[in-house]
Every structure is written in C-alpha cells, then in structure tokens.
Design a protein around this motif. Structure first.
Motif, mmCIF file in Angstrom:
data_model
loop_
_atom_site.group_PDB
_atom_site.id
_atom_site.type_symbol
_atom_site.label_atom_id
_atom_site.label_comp_id
_atom_site.label_asym_id
_atom_site.label_seq_id
_atom_site.Cartn_x
_atom_site.Cartn_y
_atom_site.Cartn_z
ATOM 1 N N PRO A 74 0.831 -1.208 0.000
ATOM 2 C CA PRO A 74 0.000 0.000 0.000
ATOM 3 C C PRO A 74 0.857 1.246 0.000
ATOM 4 C CG PRO A 74 -0.796 -1.599 1.599
ATOM 5 C CD PRO A 74 0.504 -2.114 1.092
ATOM 6 N N PRO A 75 0.598 2.191 -0.901
ATOM 7 C CA PRO A 75 1.485 3.345 -1.041
ATOM 8 C C PRO A 75 1.637 4.169 0.225
ATOM 9 C CG PRO A 75 -0.593 3.671 -2.217
ATOM 10 C CD PRO A 75 -0.545 2.241 -1.806
ATOM 11 N N ALA A 76 0.574 4.242 1.028
ATOM 12 C CA ALA A 76 0.652 5.086 2.228
ATOM 13 C C ALA A 76 1.698 4.576 3.224
ATOM 14 C CB ALA A 76 -0.717 5.164 2.899
ATOM 15 N N SER A 77 1.952 3.266 3.204
ATOM 16 C CA SER A 77 2.889 2.714 4.186
ATOM 17 C C SER A 77 4.319 2.716 3.693
ATOM 18 C CB SER A 77 2.478 1.272 4.532
ATOM 19 O OG SER A 77 2.602 0.442 3.393
ATOM 20 N N ALA A 78 4.526 2.821 2.363
ATOM 21 C CA ALA A 78 5.872 2.726 1.810
ATOM 22 C C ALA A 78 6.404 4.049 1.289
ATOM 23 C CB ALA A 78 5.883 1.681 0.686
ATOM 24 N N ALA A 79 5.542 4.980 0.963
ATOM 25 C CA ALA A 79 5.974 6.221 0.322
ATOM 26 C C ALA A 79 6.689 7.125 1.311
ATOM 27 C CB ALA A 79 4.760 6.942 -0.257
ATOM 28 N N ARG A 80 7.530 7.987 0.749
ATOM 29 C CA ARG A 80 8.289 8.918 1.590
ATOM 30 C C ARG A 80 8.023 10.350 1.130
ATOM 31 N NH1 ARG A 80 13.134 10.137 -1.248
ATOM 32 N NH2 ARG A 80 13.216 8.969 -3.211
ATOM 33 N N ALA A 81 7.960 11.244 2.076
ATOM 34 C CA ALA A 81 7.710 12.658 1.786
ATOM 35 C C ALA A 81 9.025 13.428 1.798
ATOM 36 C CB ALA A 81 6.751 13.251 2.812
ATOM 37 N N GLY A 82 9.058 14.512 1.002
ATOM 38 C CA GLY A 82 10.256 15.343 0.961
ATOM 39 C C GLY A 82 9.895 16.776 0.609
ATOM 40 N N ARG A 83 10.926 17.582 0.412
ATOM 41 C CA ARG A 83 10.707 18.996 0.114
ATOM 42 C C ARG A 83 11.668 19.412 -0.996
ATOM 43 N NH1 ARG A 83 10.903 20.673 4.889
ATOM 44 N NH2 ARG A 83 8.698 21.077 5.252
ATOM 45 N N ALA A 84 11.169 20.171 -1.982
ATOM 46 C CA ALA A 84 12.006 20.617 -3.090
ATOM 47 C C ALA A 84 12.881 21.785 -2.652
ATOM 48 C CB ALA A 84 11.139 21.039 -4.265
ATOM 49 N N PRO A 85 14.152 21.786 -3.035
ATOM 50 C CA PRO A 85 15.019 22.923 -2.739
ATOM 51 C C PRO A 85 14.816 24.028 -3.775
ATOM 52 C CG PRO A 85 16.272 21.258 -3.909
ATOM 53 C CD PRO A 85 14.875 20.697 -3.710
ATOM 54 N N GLY A 86 15.462 25.147 -3.561
ATOM 55 C CA GLY A 86 15.513 26.196 -4.573
ATOM 56 C C GLY A 86 14.365 27.172 -4.565
ATOM 57 N N ALA A 87 13.596 27.257 -3.475
ATOM 58 C CA ALA A 87 12.492 28.218 -3.422
ATOM 59 C C ALA A 87 13.039 29.644 -3.302
ATOM 60 C CB ALA A 87 11.582 27.903 -2.235
ATOM 61 N N TRP A 88 12.404 30.567 -4.031
ATOM 62 C CA TRP A 88 12.780 31.977 -3.965
ATOM 63 C C TRP A 88 12.013 32.652 -2.830
ATOM 64 C CZ3 TRP A 88 14.059 35.040 -8.926
ATOM 65 C CH2 TRP A 88 14.797 34.243 -9.818
ATOM 66 N N PRO A 89 12.626 33.614 -2.130
ATOM 67 C CA PRO A 89 11.895 34.336 -1.076
ATOM 68 C C PRO A 89 10.633 35.000 -1.635
ATOM 69 C CG PRO A 89 14.239 34.818 -0.963
ATOM 70 C CD PRO A 89 14.023 34.053 -2.242
ATOM 71 N N GLY A 90 9.514 34.702 -1.026
ATOM 72 C CA GLY A 90 8.244 35.303 -1.417
ATOM 73 C C GLY A 90 7.603 34.695 -2.653
ATOM 74 N N LEU A 91 8.404 34.152 -3.564
ATOM 75 C CA LEU A 91 7.885 33.589 -4.812
ATOM 76 C C LEU A 91 7.839 32.068 -4.810
ATOM 77 C CD1 LEU A 91 9.744 35.872 -7.392
ATOM 78 C CD2 LEU A 91 7.364 36.047 -6.625
ATOM 79 N N GLY A 92 8.566 31.470 -3.897
ATOM 80 C CA GLY A 92 8.595 30.015 -3.865
ATOM 81 C C GLY A 92 9.224 29.453 -5.136
ATOM 82 N N HIS A 93 8.566 28.456 -5.728
ATOM 83 C CA HIS A 93 9.077 27.817 -6.939
ATOM 84 C C HIS A 93 8.391 28.330 -8.198
ATOM 85 C CE1 HIS A 93 10.145 24.883 -3.719
ATOM 86 N NE2 HIS A 93 11.277 24.844 -4.400
ATOM 87 N N LEU A 94 7.624 29.422 -8.086
ATOM 88 C CA LEU A 94 6.950 29.968 -9.261
ATOM 89 C C LEU A 94 7.917 30.317 -10.393
ATOM 90 C CD1 LEU A 94 4.178 32.233 -7.667
ATOM 91 C CD2 LEU A 94 3.849 30.113 -8.945
ATOM 92 N N PRO A 95 9.082 30.920 -10.124
ATOM 93 C CA PRO A 95 9.996 31.205 -11.243
ATOM 94 C C PRO A 95 10.398 29.960 -12.022
ATOM 95 C CG PRO A 95 10.640 32.459 -9.309
ATOM 96 C CD PRO A 95 9.575 31.501 -8.864
ATOM 97 N N HIS A 96 10.587 28.840 -11.323
ATOM 98 C CA HIS A 96 10.943 27.587 -12.001
ATOM 99 C C HIS A 96 9.773 27.082 -12.848
ATOM 100 C CE1 HIS A 96 14.497 27.452 -9.464
ATOM 101 N NE2 HIS A 96 13.733 27.490 -8.381
ATOM 102 N N LEU A 97 8.554 27.188 -12.338
ATOM 103 C CA LEU A 97 7.380 26.702 -13.049
ATOM 104 C C LEU A 97 7.048 27.567 -14.257
ATOM 105 C CD1 LEU A 97 5.235 25.748 -9.950
ATOM 106 C CD2 LEU A 97 5.991 24.171 -11.740
#
Length: 457
Positions: A13-36
């Motif tokens: 079951p995916p809920a028991s095996a999956a792992r959570a993380g966080r993307a690097p490179g967020a801009w102050p105030g803009l987050g990852h919008l510039p990348h998107l």
C-alpha cells in the motif's frame, strides 16, 4: 543490446511505503513559481529525487506533488477527499465554466452519467468518419516545399474536427476559424493565470487580449448552440446527444450546463489531441527507424488515402507511436486537487485545503515502471513486458486516473491515430529549424513551435 525489465509495481500500500520530501531552490516570497514559469519540465523532472510526495511553494502557499504512480493512483481514486476545489480550480471554472473537466465531486456523477451516452462505442464510427473527412481535406491543402508550423496546423485540424463532430457539418469555415483564434488566445493565458491569479488586475496588453479572447470564445459557443437548437432535431452528432441527455430524475441540461460542456469538449478535443500529434511528428522526424516503420505500415494499409475507422486494427505501430508520445509528453501534464479534510499522505499530515498536484509527466518517467524512461521507444509495452492494462492503472495515465478519468480517451486516441497514419501515408516531414524544440507552459504540454518542410512521398 538487451534492456533489463523494470521492476513490477509493488503491491505494498502506497501510504505505508511512500516517503515525503521537500524541493530545494524556493525563492523568497515567490517560492518555486519562477521555475514553473521559466523551465517547468526541468523542475518537475527534478522532484522525484526528493521523495514520493514532494512539497513545493506556489508563492507563499505550499503544494504537494505526487511523484510515485501507485501513490498518485491511491489519491486520484478518492474524488471526495481530493476534490477539484480551491483557488486553482476556481480560476479554471471562471474561464471554462462548471463542465465535466472542471466540476467538483458533488456535480461530477450527474454530469458524467448525462455525458456518457454520447461517447458509447457504437457512436465512434460516425465520429471517425467526420475525422477522416477533415483530415483528408487538411492534407489536400498541403503543398510540397512549403514550411508549415505543425503546432498551428495540428491545432487548426483538431479544432475543426472537434467542431464538426460536436455540431455536425453545418458550421461555416469562417466561424470555425474565428472560434479557433479566440480559443488559442484564451489557452495561451490559462497556465499563467492558474499560477498568478492576480495577473488580470494589471492593465497590460496581454490581459486585454486574454479578456477579449475569452469573451469572443464564449459568444461563439453561445451562438453555435442557439443555432443548433433552432435546427431540426438530430442526435447524430455530440451536441444532439447532449440535448437529448437526461439525468436520473429525467431532467435535461440547463443552458448554462450545456454551454459549459460544449466549451470543455471543444477545448479537450482541440488542444490535447493537437499537442499529442505535434509531439508525435517531432519524435518521428528525430527517430528514423520509428519513422521508417510508420511509413511502411501506412503504405501497406492506406496506400496514400486518409485513414478511417476500419483501418485502426491494422495500424498497431501507429497506435504505439501515439501511446509512447503520450507517455513522454502527456497533454494534461499537471492536474491539481484539494484535500477536503485533514489526512495523512506518504506519512505527511496534510491540512484540509492543502493542494496536491497530479503530474502524468512525472509519473510516466518513473524508472521503476519504465526502462530508459526518457527514451522514445514505441515498442516498449511489449519489450518491457508491461501490457496496456498495467500501464492504464498507474504508470500510464495520460487521460487522468480514478473517477475523473477523461471521458473522451477513446475518441482522442482514434483521432490521433487516424491523423498520424494519414500524414505518414502522403508526407515526409523534415525540421525547418535547427533550434531545439521546447515546450511552452500553457493549459496543455505543447511545443512552442514546430516548423516543418513538407516533402511528398
């Protein structure tokens, strides 16, 4: 050279095996919008390295991207918990209306039941006949030696097919051209407005063009529906079947509901299929062996004529090219959902109102499900030992997944296969520019431009 088979999807079951993380490179105030906005595919492709559920920032707001096929399937199967609500869908509904592709869970069942009869298998030959006529007419206008932008050409073709199958043969070419132009203007602005809803508060030329395009688009749809209502009753086209549709209580669609469904059907029929065809033509011209096999099949089956419904069983390679194109460049590349209650996903506790992002572009390139995931290999469903049923469940989802899976998937696959085979039977295309082919961020994943030399075979 023998390629190792990818591991089979885990039954854990995916809920028991999956792992959570966080993307690097967020801009102050803009987050990852510039990348998107600047390089969305590169950014999306980087996310699975950080987990199966990866937090990104849309400005100050978090969003959670589903990066594992089984986890994504688990989430998309629950339309009540992960609904099409929240700021991103409010913007879509403001533009497109509350049709089947944008409505929340509470409206979806009624709408789907009313729409489903128009997409029954027995109606497909009639739709395919309209496709064949329009594809043949478009190819008859091509001239050897010309340079044609296949992005524009495929969009013109699929918009015409969508309108003809929806409304029948009685729509003037001029009306279709005006509808196509306004739709194109509108579609170019949808992605930006999903990420930056406040953009229309600025009195820029782009904002004015978008507003005019949307208004023109809506006016055309209203006028075409009114003309169709005034004509003789006829349920041989999609609109006739929608007019005849009834819900479980015997009620018909309201005028607003009908407008919303027509708008979504034209959008889906035009933009998604044209994108798939443009990418397929690009991939074929850059893979000579696949192109040779495509031409050989078209020569054997078609002999220079346009393909029709009866030809589909004899065009297996063409179908594989289309499916592999959809794997690499799925038109519906990002689909948001909103958690309607507090819930745990991949070990991460998400608040009610959290945004989750389902991205077929990410899922289709998961190395655990597809060997050499970035390579164009139309033969892969057999070479890898993964058949279509496995693909459709989790690792191949170009038409979405779960209860909201696209109602017109067979329609779209039929049109794309007929068009590609018909082109291959008459023409060889060659790039007219050495510039790299780049994706443009808009409502679907499409090349920015694709100029091609037309060479008659």
């Amino acid at each position: 050279m023998t390629t190792a088979h990818p591991p089979r999807p885990s039954s854990t079951p995916p809920a028991s095996a999956a792992r959570a993380g966080r993307a690097p490179g967020a801009w102050p105030g803009l987050g990852h919008l510039p990348h998107l906005l600047r390089a969305p595919l590169r950014f999306l492709g980087s996310l699975p390295a950080h987990g199966d559920l990866v937090e990104i920032r849309l400005g100050p707001r978090p969003a959670f991207v589903l990066c594992h096929p089984e986890l994504a399937r688990h989430v998309m199967a629950d339309g009540r918990t992960f609904d099409r609500v929240g700021p991103l869908y409010e913007g879509s509904r403001a533009a497109l209306g509350n049709g089947l592709a944008t409505c929340p869970h509470g409206d979806h069942r009624r709408q789907r039941l009313m729409m489903q009869p128009a997409f029954r298998t027995e109606h497909l030959p009639g739709y395919a006949d309209a496709m064949r006529r329009e594809i043949g007419a478009a190819l008859d206008r091509w001239r050897p030696g010309r340079v044609v932008d296949m992005v524009d050409e495929m969009f013109a073709l699929t918009t015409t097919v969508a309108v003809r199958t929806l409304f029948g043969a009685g729509i003037a070419d001029r009306d279709i051209a005006e509808l196509r132009d306004s739709l194109d203007t509108f579609l170019k602005g949808v992605y930006l407005r999903a990420l930056l809803p406040a953009v229309d508060s600025l009195p820029t030329p782009g904002a004015r063009r978008y507003t005019r395009g949307l208004a023109t688009w809506r006016a055309h749809v209203r006028r075409i529906i009114a003309a169709r209502r005034a004509a003789d009753p006829d349920d041989r086209d999609l609109l006739g079947r929608l007019l005849a549709a009834r819900d479980e209580a015997g009620g018909a669609m309201s005028e607003a509901e009908l407008h919303d469904q027509v708008a979504v059907l034209i959008l889906a029929g035009a933009e998604t299929t044209s994108s798939a065809l443009a990418w397929a033509l690009h991939l074929i011209t850059t893979h000579p062996d696949a192109e040779e096999a495509l031409h050989a099949e078209a020569d054997t089956v078609l002999g220079g004529r346009a393909a029709g419904q009866d030809d589909l069983p004899r065009l297996p390679w063409t179908g594989r090219v289309i499916r592999e194109t959809l794997r690499l460049y799925p038109p519906a590349w990002v689909l948001p959902r909103t958690a309607t209650r507090e819930i745990e996903v991949a070990g991460r506790r998400l608040d009610a109102g959290s945004t989750l992002v389902f991205s077929p572009y990410i899922l289709h390139r998961h190395p655990g499900f597809h060997a050499e995931p970035d390579r164009f290999r139309p033969e892969r469903e057999h070479a890898d030992g993964i058949g279509p049923q496995t693909w459709s469940r989790s690792s191949f989802v170009p038409f979405g997944s779960g209860p909201h899976k696209c109602i017109g998937d067979t329609f779209a696959l039929t049109e794309a296969t007929l068009a590609l085979a018909s082109i291959a039977s008459r023409w060889r295309l060659r790039p007219a520019s050495a510039a790299p082919v780049r994706a443009v961020p808009r409502s679907v994943l499409t090349p920015r431009a694709l100029p091609m030399h037309l060479i008659r075979r």
